[in-house]
Write a protein that holds these residues in place. Structure first.
Motif, PDB file in Angstrom:
ATOM      1  N   ASP A 136      17.475  30.181  -5.059  1.00 56.47           N
ATOM      2  CA  ASP A 136      16.396  31.159  -4.966  1.00 56.47           C
ATOM      3  C   ASP A 136      16.624  32.005  -3.706  1.00 56.47           C
ATOM      4  O   ASP A 136      17.574  31.760  -2.947  1.00 56.47           O
ATOM      5  N   ASP A 137      15.745  32.987  -3.464  1.00 53.87           N
ATOM      6  CA  ASP A 137      15.850  33.769  -2.235  1.00 53.87           C
ATOM      7  C   ASP A 137      15.924  32.835  -1.030  1.00 53.87           C
ATOM      8  O   ASP A 137      15.153  31.871  -0.925  1.00 53.87           O
ATOM      9  N   ILE A 138      16.841  33.127  -0.127  1.00 54.23           N
ATOM     10  CA  ILE A 138      17.032  32.306   1.069  1.00 54.23           C
ATOM     11  C   ILE A 138      16.397  33.005   2.262  1.00 54.23           C
ATOM     12  O   ILE A 138      16.724  34.162   2.561  1.00 54.23           O
ATOM     13  N   SER A 139      15.501  32.307   2.942  1.00 51.77           N
ATOM     14  CA  SER A 139      14.859  32.840   4.147  1.00 51.77           C
ATOM     15  C   SER A 139      15.569  32.256   5.366  1.00 51.77           C
ATOM     16  O   SER A 139      15.570  31.044   5.579  1.00 51.77           O
ATOM     17  N   LEU A 140      16.173  33.137   6.161  1.00 57.20           N
ATOM     18  CA  LEU A 140      16.919  32.724   7.347  1.00 57.20           C
ATOM     19  C   LEU A 140      16.216  33.295   8.570  1.00 57.20           C
ATOM     20  O   LEU A 140      16.036  34.510   8.688  1.00 57.20           O
ATOM     21  N   THR A 141      15.797  32.418   9.495  1.00 58.05           N
ATOM     22  CA  THR A 141      15.038  32.842  10.670  1.00 58.05           C
ATOM     23  C   THR A 141      15.709  32.332  11.941  1.00 58.05           C
ATOM     24  O   THR A 141      16.102  31.173  12.023  1.00 58.05           O
ATOM     25  N   PHE A 142      15.817  33.215  12.931  1.00 57.92           N
ATOM     26  CA  PHE A 142      16.385  32.869  14.233  1.00 57.92           C
ATOM     27  C   PHE A 142      15.286  32.872  15.286  1.00 57.92           C
ATOM     28  O   PHE A 142      14.511  33.823  15.387  1.00 57.92           O
ATOM     29  N   TYR A 143      15.245  31.802  16.063  1.00 54.71           N
ATOM     30  CA  TYR A 143      14.280  31.672  17.153  1.00 54.71           C
ATOM     31  C   TYR A 143      15.038  31.561  18.475  1.00 54.71           C
ATOM     32  O   TYR A 143      16.095  30.924  18.538  1.00 54.71           O
ATOM     33  N   TYR A 144      14.443  32.135  19.521  1.00 57.02           N
ATOM     34  CA  TYR A 144      15.040  32.000  20.841  1.00 57.02           C
ATOM     35  C   TYR A 144      14.476  30.774  21.548  1.00 57.02           C
ATOM     36  O   TYR A 144      13.265  30.669  21.759  1.00 57.02           O
ATOM     37  N   GLY A 145      15.354  29.821  21.903  1.00 61.27           N
ATOM     38  CA  GLY A 145      14.930  28.628  22.628  1.00 61.27           C
ATOM     39  C   GLY A 145      13.795  27.908  21.934  1.00 61.27           C
ATOM     40  O   GLY A 145      13.826  27.647  20.743  1.00 61.27           O
ATOM     41  N   GLN A 146      12.767  27.597  22.720  1.00 58.35           N
ATOM     42  CA  GLN A 146      11.607  26.888  22.197  1.00 58.35           C
ATOM     43  C   GLN A 146      10.479  27.834  21.796  1.00 58.35           C
ATOM     44  O   GLN A 146       9.378  27.398  21.465  1.00 58.35           O
ATOM     45  N   ASP A 147      10.757  29.136  21.856  1.00 56.52           N
ATOM     46  CA  ASP A 147       9.715  30.109  21.516  1.00 56.52           C
ATOM     47  C   ASP A 147       9.315  29.982  20.057  1.00 56.52           C
ATOM     48  O   ASP A 147      10.123  29.698  19.188  1.00 56.52           O
ATOM     49  N   THR A 148       8.034  30.206  19.817  1.00 57.73           N
ATOM     50  CA  THR A 148       7.548  30.182  18.436  1.00 57.73           C
ATOM     51  C   THR A 148       7.652  31.552  17.789  1.00 57.73           C
ATOM     52  O   THR A 148       7.426  31.685  16.595  1.00 57.73           O
ATOM     53  N   VAL A 149       7.977  32.571  18.578  1.00 56.45           N
ATOM     54  CA  VAL A 149       8.161  33.920  18.044  1.00 56.45           C
ATOM     55  C   VAL A 149       9.603  34.090  17.603  1.00 56.45           C
ATOM     56  O   VAL A 149      10.534  33.840  18.371  1.00 56.45           O
ATOM     57  N   ALA A 150       9.795  34.500  16.382  1.00 56.96           N
ATOM     58  CA  ALA A 150      11.144  34.637  15.842  1.00 56.96           C
ATOM     59  C   ALA A 150      11.848  35.851  16.439  1.00 56.96           C
ATOM     60  O   ALA A 150      11.241  36.899  16.636  1.00 56.96           O
ATOM     61  N   VAL A 151      13.132  35.705  16.731  1.00 55.43           N
ATOM     62  CA  VAL A 151      13.937  36.843  17.152  1.00 55.43           C
ATOM     63  C   VAL A 151      14.137  37.794  15.981  1.00 55.43           C
ATOM     64  O   VAL A 151      14.110  39.018  16.124  1.00 55.43           O
ATOM     65  N   GLY A 152      14.319  37.232  14.795  1.00 57.78           N
ATOM     66  CA  GLY A 152      14.492  38.054  13.599  1.00 57.78           C
ATOM     67  C   GLY A 152      14.589  37.196  12.355  1.00 57.78           C
ATOM     68  O   GLY A 152      14.797  35.979  12.439  1.00 57.78           O
ATOM     69  N   GLN A 153      14.443  37.835  11.215  1.00 59.30           N
ATOM     70  CA  GLN A 153      14.464  37.113   9.946  1.00 59.30           C
ATOM     71  C   GLN A 153      15.205  37.943   8.908  1.00 59.30           C
ATOM     72  O   GLN A 153      15.165  39.180   8.914  1.00 59.30           O
ATOM     73  N   LYS A 154      15.897  37.242   8.006  1.00 53.20           N
ATOM     74  CA  LYS A 154      16.640  37.902   6.934  1.00 53.20           C
ATOM     75  C   LYS A 154      16.430  37.134   5.635  1.00 53.20           C
ATOM     76  O   LYS A 154      16.428  35.900   5.619  1.00 53.20           O
ATOM     77  N   THR A 155      16.222  37.868   4.548  1.00 46.46           N
ATOM     78  CA  THR A 155      16.097  37.266   3.229  1.00 46.46           C
ATOM     79  C   THR A 155      17.347  37.579   2.414  1.00 46.46           C
ATOM     80  O   THR A 155      17.686  38.746   2.209  1.00 46.46           O
ATOM     81  N   VAL A 156      18.026  36.526   1.993  1.00 42.49           N
ATOM     82  CA  VAL A 156      19.219  36.674   1.159  1.00 42.49           C
ATOM     83  C   VAL A 156      18.790  36.578  -0.306  1.00 42.49           C
ATOM     84  O   VAL A 156      18.185  35.586  -0.707  1.00 42.49           O
ATOM     85  N   PRO A 157      19.065  37.583  -1.113  1.00 41.21           N
ATOM     86  CA  PRO A 157      18.629  37.564  -2.524  1.00 41.21           C
ATOM     87  C   PRO A 157      19.203  36.375  -3.300  1.00 41.21           C
ATOM     88  O   PRO A 157      20.279  35.865  -2.976  1.00 41.21           O
ATOM     89  N   ALA A 158      18.476  35.954  -4.318  1.00 40.12           N
ATOM     90  CA  ALA A 158      18.879  34.819  -5.151  1.00 40.12           C
ATOM     91  C   ALA A 158      20.254  35.070  -5.784  1.00 40.12           C
ATOM     92  O   ALA A 158      20.621  36.215  -6.085  1.00 40.12           O
ATOM     93  N   PHE A 159      20.996  33.988  -6.010  1.00 37.05           N
ATOM     94  CA  PHE A 159      22.318  34.110  -6.629  1.00 37.05           C
ATOM     95  C   PHE A 159      22.729  32.775  -7.239  1.00 37.05           C
ATOM     96  O   PHE A 159      22.141  31.728  -6.939  1.00 37.05           O
ATOM     97  N   TYR A 160      23.731  32.836  -8.094  1.00 35.59           N
ATOM     98  CA  TYR A 160      24.293  31.622  -8.703  1.00 35.59           C
ATOM     99  C   TYR A 160      25.622  31.315  -8.041  1.00 35.59           C
ATOM    100  O   TYR A 160      26.452  32.212  -7.820  1.00 35.59           O
ATOM    101  N   GLN A 161      25.856  30.031  -7.742  1.00 31.78           N
ATOM    102  CA  GLN A 161      27.090  29.593  -7.104  1.00 31.78           C
ATOM    103  C   GLN A 161      27.826  28.629  -8.021  1.00 31.78           C
ATOM    104  O   GLN A 161      27.269  27.623  -8.459  1.00 31.78           O
ATOM    105  N   GLY A 162      29.070  28.938  -8.313  1.00 28.92           N
ATOM    106  CA  GLY A 162      29.858  28.122  -9.224  1.00 28.92           C
ATOM    107  C   GLY A 162      30.272  26.781  -8.636  1.00 28.92           C
ATOM    108  O   GLY A 162      30.029  26.481  -7.463  1.00 28.92           O
ATOM    109  N   LYS A 163      30.910  25.975  -9.464  1.00 30.26           N
ATOM    110  CA  LYS A 163      31.352  24.638  -9.064  1.00 30.26           C
ATOM    111  C   LYS A 163      32.395  24.710  -7.939  1.00 30.26           C
ATOM    112  O   LYS A 163      33.314  25.518  -7.994  1.00 30.26           O
ATOM    113  N   ASP A 164      32.208  23.854  -6.940  1.00 31.54           N
ATOM    114  CA  ASP A 164      33.144  23.744  -5.815  1.00 31.54           C
ATOM    115  C   ASP A 164      33.453  25.127  -5.229  1.00 31.54           C
ATOM    116  O   ASP A 164      34.598  25.437  -4.911  1.00 31.54           O
ATOM    117  N   GLU A 165      32.418  25.929  -5.065  1.00 36.13           N
ATOM    118  CA  GLU A 165      32.594  27.300  -4.583  1.00 36.13           C
ATOM    119  C   GLU A 165      31.995  27.452  -3.190  1.00 36.13           C
ATOM    120  O   GLU A 165      30.969  26.858  -2.871  1.00 36.13           O
TER     121      GLU A 165
END
Length: 204
Positions: A87-116
């Motif tokens: 499904d869509d992948i949510s990737l978030t980067f945080y600086y240190g122990q801060d609760t405020v995210a440095v940035g976020q990226k959503t990777v669109p859903a995709f199908y991954q083949g065997k041993d790929e």
């Protein structure tokens, strides 16, 4: 007659036991393995020149309110018999122990083949609230960023789709004064997130 029935019952019990063990080991052999996630490359371009340049960026104040973070996410499907629907992948980067995210990226859903293995090279726009502090830490070679990945997956085995499985993993990236990822292996494997991290992810 009684002894005959008793012997037959023991034999039947042994056969059923062997069949049960066979089914169990067959299930273990066909049970899909979770995909692996890793950050194989990472950099903060505004700091990717020299310490003096990084210092000037920090000292310039309003001229470095935000920037970009480049990353390379590697996703590997270790299964020989199962493909994976991500499904869509949510990737978030945080600086240190801060609760405020440095940035976020959503990777669109995709199908991954065997041993790929798939590599996703992309960037995020840095959050101005923590950007200057991040650059200052990079200048001093003390910067660390946490990365969290959240998604759901389904396995496709012999044409059959499984139910959804929740993936929530995290990793720690150490950054050198050049803005690049530190470490001999240059690869940060993302592992199952702790309860504390999962709580943070739900609030971000």
């Amino acid at each position: 007659m009684f002894e005959h029935n008793k012997s037959f019952g023991i034999w039947l019990f042994q056969v059923l036991g062997l069949l049960g063990l066979l089914a169990f080991f067959l299930w273990l052999g066909l049970r899909p393995k979770s995909p692996t996630y890793a950050i194989v490359d990472f950099s903060v371009p505004s700091s990717n020149t020299s310490n003096s340049n990084a210092t000037s960026l920090v000292d310039q104040g309003t001229q470095s309110q935000s920037g970009a973070v480049l990353f390379n996410l590697e996703i590997h499907n270790p299964n020989q018999d199962s493909g994976i629907y991500h499904d869509d992948i949510s990737l978030t980067f945080y600086y240190g122990q801060d609760t405020v995210a440095v940035g976020q990226k959503t990777v669109p859903a995709f199908y991954q083949g065997k041993d790929e293995t798939r590599q996703i090279v992309d960037s995020i726009d840095g959050n101005g609230q923590v950007w200057k502090t991040l650059l200052a830490s990079i200048r001093n070679a003390t910067a660390e960023m946490n990365v969290g990945l959240v998604t759901s997956i389904r396995y496709r085995t012999f044409g059959h789709k499984s139910k959804h499985h929740r993936m929530n993993v995290q990793g720690l990236i150490k950054i050198g004064s050049d803005g690049k990822m530190l470490g001999m292996k240059k690869k940060v494997k993302l592992t199952h997130a702790s309860k504390k991290w999962k709580l943070r992810a739900t609030r971000s």
